[in-house]
Structure formats: C-alpha cells, structure tokens
Design an enzyme around this catalytic site. Structure first.
Site, mmCIF file in Angstrom:
data_model
loop_
_atom_site.group_PDB
_atom_site.id
_atom_site.type_symbol
_atom_site.label_atom_id
_atom_site.label_comp_id
_atom_site.label_asym_id
_atom_site.label_seq_id
_atom_site.Cartn_x
_atom_site.Cartn_y
_atom_site.Cartn_z
ATOM 1 N N HIS A 78 14.613 4.678 1.187
ATOM 2 C CA HIS A 78 15.408 3.745 1.985
ATOM 3 C C HIS A 78 16.846 4.225 2.089
ATOM 4 O O HIS A 78 17.286 5.048 1.278
ATOM 5 C CB HIS A 78 15.376 2.352 1.352
ATOM 6 C CG HIS A 78 15.579 2.383 -0.140
ATOM 7 N ND1 HIS A 78 14.527 2.373 -1.035
ATOM 8 C CD2 HIS A 78 16.697 2.478 -0.902
ATOM 9 C CE1 HIS A 78 14.988 2.432 -2.270
ATOM 10 N NE2 HIS A 78 16.306 2.511 -2.236
ATOM 11 N N GLN A 91 18.657 -2.663 1.551
ATOM 12 C CA GLN A 91 18.020 -1.340 1.416
ATOM 13 C C GLN A 91 16.852 -1.281 2.397
ATOM 14 O O GLN A 91 15.796 -1.851 2.148
ATOM 15 C CB GLN A 91 17.537 -1.142 -0.025
ATOM 16 C CG GLN A 91 18.674 -0.966 -1.015
ATOM 17 C CD GLN A 91 18.254 -1.153 -2.460
ATOM 18 O OE1 GLN A 91 17.824 -2.253 -2.848
ATOM 19 N NE2 GLN A 91 18.375 -0.117 -3.268
ATOM 20 N N ARG A 127 15.609 13.653 -8.558
ATOM 21 C CA ARG A 127 14.788 12.532 -9.023
ATOM 22 C C ARG A 127 14.298 11.787 -7.789
ATOM 23 O O ARG A 127 15.100 11.247 -7.030
ATOM 24 C CB ARG A 127 15.639 11.621 -9.907
ATOM 25 C CG ARG A 127 14.967 10.318 -10.311
ATOM 26 C CD ARG A 127 15.998 9.452 -11.026
ATOM 27 N NE ARG A 127 15.493 8.179 -11.460
ATOM 28 C CZ ARG A 127 15.391 7.092 -10.696
ATOM 29 N NH1 ARG A 127 15.705 7.149 -9.418
ATOM 30 N NH2 ARG A 127 14.964 5.958 -11.199
ATOM 31 N N ASP A 143 13.324 9.001 -6.124
ATOM 32 C CA ASP A 143 13.433 7.570 -6.362
ATOM 33 C C ASP A 143 12.369 6.802 -5.582
ATOM 34 O O ASP A 143 12.179 7.042 -4.386
ATOM 35 C CB ASP A 143 14.830 7.109 -5.916
ATOM 36 C CG ASP A 143 15.045 5.637 -6.155
ATOM 37 O OD1 ASP A 143 15.062 5.224 -7.320
ATOM 38 O OD2 ASP A 143 15.165 4.879 -5.161
ATOM 39 N N GLU A 182 9.569 9.469 -10.034
ATOM 40 C CA GLU A 182 9.877 8.157 -10.607
ATOM 41 C C GLU A 182 8.805 7.183 -10.142
ATOM 42 O O GLU A 182 9.046 6.301 -9.325
ATOM 43 C CB GLU A 182 11.269 7.671 -10.179
ATOM 44 C CG GLU A 182 11.738 6.451 -10.957
ATOM 45 C CD GLU A 182 11.856 5.147 -10.168
ATOM 46 O OE1 GLU A 182 11.877 4.072 -10.800
ATOM 47 O OE2 GLU A 182 11.914 5.189 -8.930
ATOM 48 N N ARG A 203 19.622 -6.040 -15.119
ATOM 49 C CA ARG A 203 19.582 -4.646 -15.564
ATOM 50 C C ARG A 203 20.968 -4.165 -15.997
ATOM 51 O O ARG A 203 21.089 -3.186 -16.724
ATOM 52 C CB ARG A 203 19.038 -3.740 -14.452
ATOM 53 C CG ARG A 203 17.545 -3.935 -14.213
ATOM 54 C CD ARG A 203 17.058 -3.123 -13.033
ATOM 55 N NE ARG A 203 17.689 -3.542 -11.785
ATOM 56 C CZ ARG A 203 17.561 -2.904 -10.631
ATOM 57 N NH1 ARG A 203 16.827 -1.814 -10.568
ATOM 58 N NH2 ARG A 203 18.152 -3.352 -9.553
HETATM 59 C C1 GLC Z 1 14.460 2.942 -8.458
HETATM 60 C C2 GLC Z 1 15.718 2.795 -9.290
HETATM 61 C C3 GLC Z 1 16.130 1.375 -9.311
HETATM 62 C C4 GLC Z 1 16.345 0.904 -7.899
HETATM 63 C C5 GLC Z 1 15.123 1.179 -7.030
HETATM 64 C C6 GLC Z 1 15.459 1.064 -5.580
HETATM 65 O O1 GLC Z 1 13.386 2.337 -9.013
HETATM 66 O O2 GLC Z 1 15.486 3.281 -10.575
HETATM 67 O O3 GLC Z 1 17.288 1.197 -10.073
HETATM 68 O O4 GLC Z 1 16.596 -0.464 -7.905
HETATM 69 O O5 GLC Z 1 14.651 2.483 -7.181
HETATM 70 O O6 GLC Z 1 16.183 2.175 -5.141
HETATM 71 C C1 GLC Z 2 9.444 -1.431 -9.960
HETATM 72 C C2 GLC Z 2 9.241 -0.208 -9.179
HETATM 73 C C3 GLC Z 2 10.173 0.862 -9.637
HETATM 74 C C4 GLC Z 2 11.581 0.348 -9.733
HETATM 75 C C5 GLC Z 2 11.687 -0.904 -10.483
HETATM 76 C C6 GLC Z 2 13.077 -1.451 -10.384
HETATM 77 O O1 GLC Z 2 9.025 -1.226 -11.260
HETATM 78 O O2 GLC Z 2 7.919 0.258 -9.287
HETATM 79 O O3 GLC Z 2 10.111 1.907 -8.758
HETATM 80 O O4 GLC Z 2 12.370 1.244 -10.425
HETATM 81 O O5 GLC Z 2 10.796 -1.812 -9.964
HETATM 82 O O6 GLC Z 2 13.155 -2.590 -11.144
#
Ligand code: GLC
Ligand code: GLC
Length: 646
Positions: A186, A254, A284, A286, A328, A517
């Site tokens: 995004h 997003q 990474r 994401d 990730e 978080r």
């Molecule tokens: C990933 C990041 C998380 C974020 C999400 C959206 O999971 O680790 O912090 O909110 O992506 O980009």
């Molecule tokens: C969910 C998603 C992960 C993201 C996280 C953020 O677990 O699978 O990608 O980092 O939410 O809280």
C-alpha cells in the site's frame, strides 16, 4: 501460455528494439549475462499475471529499460558487493550474523546522529541493522511510517536522502548490512499516485482498488480477515469527497496497490530498485501476504502473491543480486513456509517460534513448541530464519490448530488464555502486556509489550519481589538463548537488549493513543545504554547475559551453517535441540521453561557421542547420571576436548 523459448525470443526482440544506457564493456557483459539468465523465466511469470492485457509486451519492454537503467546507475561499490555475495551465497547463515531493528528517531534522533551509535552497535556485535520506515509519511498518524508518501524522500525529521546514502556507506564500511522496509502492499493516501487517483486521473485510479458499488465491497468483506478492527470494520474506506470506496487492508490512510495492473508492478519495481541502489542489503517485504486479491477468497497468500514476489526477486537478481528479501508473513505456519526459498524470500521472520516461546513461558509446558517446531522449523538450506522474540508489532498467537489439537489443546480457548495471561488478567500471571485490536465479533485479540515487561520484570519491580525479579531476568535469558542458538539470524528489537520496560507515554499523544503497539516503541536514552553497560542494576544483568551468549555464538561455527534437530525430551517443562555442523561438531541445548528445578538423564547427551561434556555457558564439565537445570535454566552442551578447549 508463454514458453521459455518464446520468452527468450521476446527478450532478444526487446533488446534489439530499445536503446540501453551507455556503460563499460564489462558492465554491459554482466548485465546481458544476467538478463539472459533471469528475464525469460521472469517474462513467463509476468505472462501468468498479465498475459491477458493488450499492452503486455509494451510493459515488458519498459521493464527491460528500467532494469538496464537501474543497473547502470548502481554504484561500483555495490556492484562489487554483488559479485562478492554471489561468490559466497550462504553468507547470511553465518554464526557471525546478529541483527537489530531500530527506529531512527527513537534510537538516535536522526540519520546523522545514528552514525555516532555505530560503536555501540559494534560493541554488541550487530552486523545487520533494520531501520524502521524512514520515508516521507503523513503528519500525525502514519502507522509508524508504514504509510509511505514518497519512497524516494526521507522523512525530513530524520534527515535527507544524502544522509541516508552516507549512513549506508558508513555502516557498510563497518561491516554492518543495512536493511530497509519495502512497504509495497500500500501507499499512503498522500502519495502522488493516490492524489492523482483521487482527482480522477484514470491511469492512477487503476493503481488502487476503487469501487462505486457498496455491494462489491460487502462481498469482499465476507471473506477477508479484518486486520485493524478497532480502527474500522472491514477492509475498505469510503471516500466521501468522490463517493467511492477504496481498499484499505490496514488503516484508512493506507491504500492497497492494485497489482492486477502491470503498470503498478513496473512502478513499484522502479521504487524497489531505487531502494536497493541506496546500498541496502536487505528489504523487508511488508505485509506481503496481502498483495494479490481475488473475489470470494481470503485475499491472503494467494498463489499469485507468490508469483509476484518471484517476479520482484528476479528483478533483483538482475540488478542487485546482493540484496535479500525478508518475508514478513505473520500467518499460518504452512503459509509462512511457502514464501521461503531462493526464488522468493531468502530470509523470513519466524513468528511460530516467537509465539510459542511465549506460549511455553505462560504454560510452563513445551509440548506445543516441540511438536510445532518439529513440523515447521526445517527450511531450505539456501534460506534462513530471522528469529525474534519481540518486534515493533503485537504478538499474534499464530500456531497450527491441528498440531495443537493433537496435543489436546483447543486453539481458540488457548489463544483466549494466552491473551488473558499476557495482559495480566489471568490469576498468577507474571506478565504486564496490553491488549491490541480486540475484535468484538470474533473475540480475537493480540498482545503488546516489551520483552522485559511481558517476561515479568515490570510487575516484579512494582511489587519489589526479588525472587520474581530474578525469574523475570532468567526468562529473558532463556528466550534470548534460543533465539541466538537454534539456527537463523537472531534479530534483537531495540531496547530489549537493555531490558527496557513498557512505555505508556503514547497514551498522551492523540495520534498514538489508539494504537497500543506504541507501548513497545520506547525512546532509547544514552543513559540507559550507559547504565546497562556499567554493570549495575538488574537491567545490566539482561545486557550482560545477552552479550555473553552473543560472544559464544560468534565464536563457534556450530551456530552458523549447521542443521537443527528438535528433540523430544519426554519432560513436560524441557525443550531441547541439537545443532550439527558438517565438520561433525555438535551442540545440544536444553532449556527449562519452569521456575522449578528439573532433571533429565545424562543419556540425553548420547547424541553428542562424547566421553566428556561441557556446558559452554558456564564453562564447566557436566558429569553424573543426570543433568540439573535450575529455574528457567539453560545449558549449551558440547564435547569437551581437554585442556585448551576454553
Ligand atoms: C506490517 C508492519 C506493521 C504495519 C503493517 C501495515 O505488518 O509490521 O507495523 O502496521 O505492516 O503496513
Ligand atoms: C497482522 C498482519 C501482519 C501485521 C500485523 C500488524 O498480524 O498479518 O502483517 O504486521 O497484523 O498488527
């Protein structure tokens, strides 16, 4: 279908019809060799994704030009690194690897000041540094930077593009690999593509998923998982000004990119190669599970998401083969595994081990950890786990319910218990975490908190209970020991090496208050580092314990390119694994997940095939009929080779 043979022909036609940038003869040769090696297979995959687009070959031609110009503008320094890494393809599996993830502002203030932290990183042994998103993002809430408004502009509060390039070079000169986020699922709604789309520019409307019809949105919502249900229900946001819906898996600002459009693939590849050319060695990926969408599916981890990642990977192999992908995927363990491998992600977070180490600490039982890792720990030899205990996100209780069921554990109830336990609501819990994203419909929830607070240090300090303080520190040591020795790149999250507790100051910030978080995203003061290093106070014990294990890890190849076997201990509270190096060298780790002393017969060491055995953590010989482990104790057992072994 496009065959490889036809794809080779198409590549030749493209190369004949475009003008490639001028470069040295040698570079030209390298580029042609790499594009011939990787592009035909890439084109076949792109055809699977976009073959039905009338302008498929137009986009393919543009991609070739993009790859050529990105390669031509890649600095000599990084091209040399590419060659070096290609000659040593398993470099990231070395025992020398140690990662750390930091926020530039919270850890150092800005990019320039971060350079002055390099000695600290080196003293700990860090040689892989993940900088949390540092790009231009909306003011106020930007999901911690995960809403990118411009992939080429650094957030002005952190510095400039020049500062980033200088930092990359300074890190590289000190042997530290820079890792950056590639936030490609995004963009923020302030990205120029999003702004053009909002204005009705048809080229950019197709960059995102826009819907006029609410029914369609509801259809998708029926099958998609909600990621941030306390922010907004469903996966879509209504844009009142233009009366359209836009796909937003995460926050409303997003906007998910539309990868069914080949122009998006090319545009994002351009951004990816720009990042690679800054001099980072890892990207990474994401939220990579979400990048492909199809109606009436969960729109997560679909086969074409994998095809897309393979395509991005192939582009890197052509332009910047030293750059690794880190997956990730915080999803079901079987799905996590599918992203791992040479063609997709060479590195992957290990969310299963992370979640189950916490599970074992809560239950004091290791059966789920053992059974799950027996099934899922082994991955392809050309890949590596990135092991972690905490990160900037929440903990989601990801494990395979089928494996849990075999252990007599009900997944749903067990997750409820773990949430209660780690938010301190379960009687007798040592933990002090904070709930995250409680879903009112499903009852699902996740947990936030720092390593030390979740492991009990915060509560123990508050109640001034010295036994509990001791146990909390030992729990931290136990988790660190596994992270460092089980195989993979250990990734330390900023502040956890210093035993930092939860930081509740986010509650005073209107843009952070709703996102718990932030409780585990503290600023790291110089004085905290000095205190930890000075050797006084319990936090310094955490630092010292960790440092000792890091030094041991780095000095022994058995922690590097070696095999891991998860062992059955037949003891409910013990967890054990064997590491075996090609040289025949072995290491047996045994950990006690309970506060009560445990014993295990000496015969568990038969696998070491040694007459004398020593625990390298305490540097003492182990003898007798049983091995004793005190509260949360750990041993790393190896063959004792006599004097001079130390
Ligand atoms: C990933 C990041 C998380 C974020 C999400 C959206 O999971 O680790 O912090 O909110 O992506 O980009
Ligand atoms: C969910 C998603 C992960 C993201 C996280 C953020 O677990 O699978 O990608 O980092 O939410 O809280």
């Amino acid at each position: 279908m496009l065959t490889k043979l036809k794809a080779q022909k198409a590549l030749r036609q493209i190369l004949d019809s475009v003008e490639l940038p001028k470069q040295t003869k040698k570079d030209e040769k390298v580029f042609l060799q790499r594009i011939e090696q990787h592009f035909p297979a890439l084109l076949v995959k792109l055809y699977e994704l976009y073959g039905d687009h009338y302008d498929f070959f137009f986009h393919a031609q543009k991609l070739v030009v993009l790859l050529a110009t990105s390669f031509a503008s890649r600095k000599r320094k990084w091209k040399n690194l590419d060659e070096q890494r290609l000659a040593d393809p398993y470099w990231y599996r070395s025992e020398k690897m140690l990662g750390m993830a930091v926020y530039v502002d919270l850890f150092a203030g800005n990019l320039n000041k971060l350079q002055s932290k390099i000695p600290y990183l080196k003293s700990l042994g860090v040689n892989y540094l993940h900088l949390m998103p540092l790009y231009k993002a909306p003011e106020g809430d930007s999901d911690g930077g995960y809403a990118v408004s411009d992939y080429r502009q650094v957030d002005p509060k952190l510095g400039t593009e020049k500062d980033l390039v200088q930092l990359a070079e300074a890190l590289s000169a000190e042997g530290i690999s820079l890792v950056l986020d590639f936030v490609f699922n995004h963009t923020s709604d302030e990205h120029k593509w999003a702004q053009e789309a909002r204005k009705g520019n048809p080229d950019f409307e197709e960059f995102y998923y826009f819907f006029d019809d609410e029914q369609e949105v509801q259809d998708y919502n029926q099958t998609c998982r909600e990621i941030f249900p306390t922010v907004r229900r469903g996966s879509f946001t209504h844009l009142d000004d233009i009366d359209k819906w836009v796909w937003t898996t995460f926050n409303s600002f997003q906007w998910d990119l539309n990868y069914s459009n080949p122009a998006v693939f090319n545009a994002i590849t351009d951004e990816m190669l720009f990042l690679a050319n800054i001099g980072c060695e890892g990207l990474r990926l994401d939220a990579l599970a979400f990048i492909w969408k199809e109606k009436w599916t969960q729109c997560e981890s679909l086969p074409k998401a994998h095809t897309l990642i393979q395509c991005f990977n192939a582009c890197l192999q052509i332009v910047a083969p030293s750059v690794l992908f880190k997956s990730e995927a915080i999803v079901h363990p079987d799905e996590v595994a599918r992203y791992i491998g040479k063609d997709e992600c060479q590195l992957s977070y290990n969310p299963l081990m992370m979640a189950l180490m916490w599970e074992s600490l809560a239950t004091r039982e290791t059966k789920l950890l053992t059974a799950s890792l027996k099934k899922s720990f082994e991955i392809a030899p050309e890949a590596s786990w990135v092991n972690y205990i905490r990160c900037h996100d929440d903990i989601g209780w990801t494990f395979d319910d089928a494996v849990a069921e075999q252990m007599g554990i009900d997944g749903y109830q067990h997750r409820r218990f773990l949430n209660q336990f780690y938010t301190g609501k379960f009687a007798g819990s040592f933990s002090q975490g904070v709930p995250f994203q409680e879903n009112p419909t499903t009852g699902d929830c996740r947990v936030c908190g720092s390593l030390a607070s979740l492991a009990g240090l915060e509560k123990a300090i508050e109640s001034d209970d010295s036994t509990q303080i001791d146990h909390a520190i030992k729990r931290v040591r136990l988790l660190n020991s596994i992270n460092l020795s089980i195989g993979g790149v250990p990734l330390i999250y900023q502040g956890d090496e210093l035993g930092i507790l939860n930081d509740h100051s986010y509650l005073d910030d209107e843009f952070k208050r709703e996102d718990s978080r932030w409780v585990n995203r503290p600023a790291i003061a110089d004085s905290t580092i000095e205190n930890a290093q000075s050797g006084v106070g319990y936090q310094s014990r955490i630092y010292r314990d960790l440092k000792q294990m890091i030094d041991l890890r780095k000095s022994d190849a058995v922690f590097g390119v070696a095999r891991t076997e998860i062992l059955e201990t037949y003891r409910p509270h013990l967890f054990a694994y064997l590491r075996e190096h090609d040289s025949g060298d072995k290491m047996l780790a045994i950990c006690n997940f309970s506060e009560h002393s445990q014993t295990i017969p000496m015969s568990v060491c038969d696998c070491l095939e040694a007459s004398e055995i020593k625990d390298v953590l305490t540097n003492t010989l182990v003898s007798g009929n049983e091995i004793h482990l005190g509260a949360y104790g750990v041993v790393w057992l190896k063959t004792y080779r006599g004097k001079g072994d130390e």
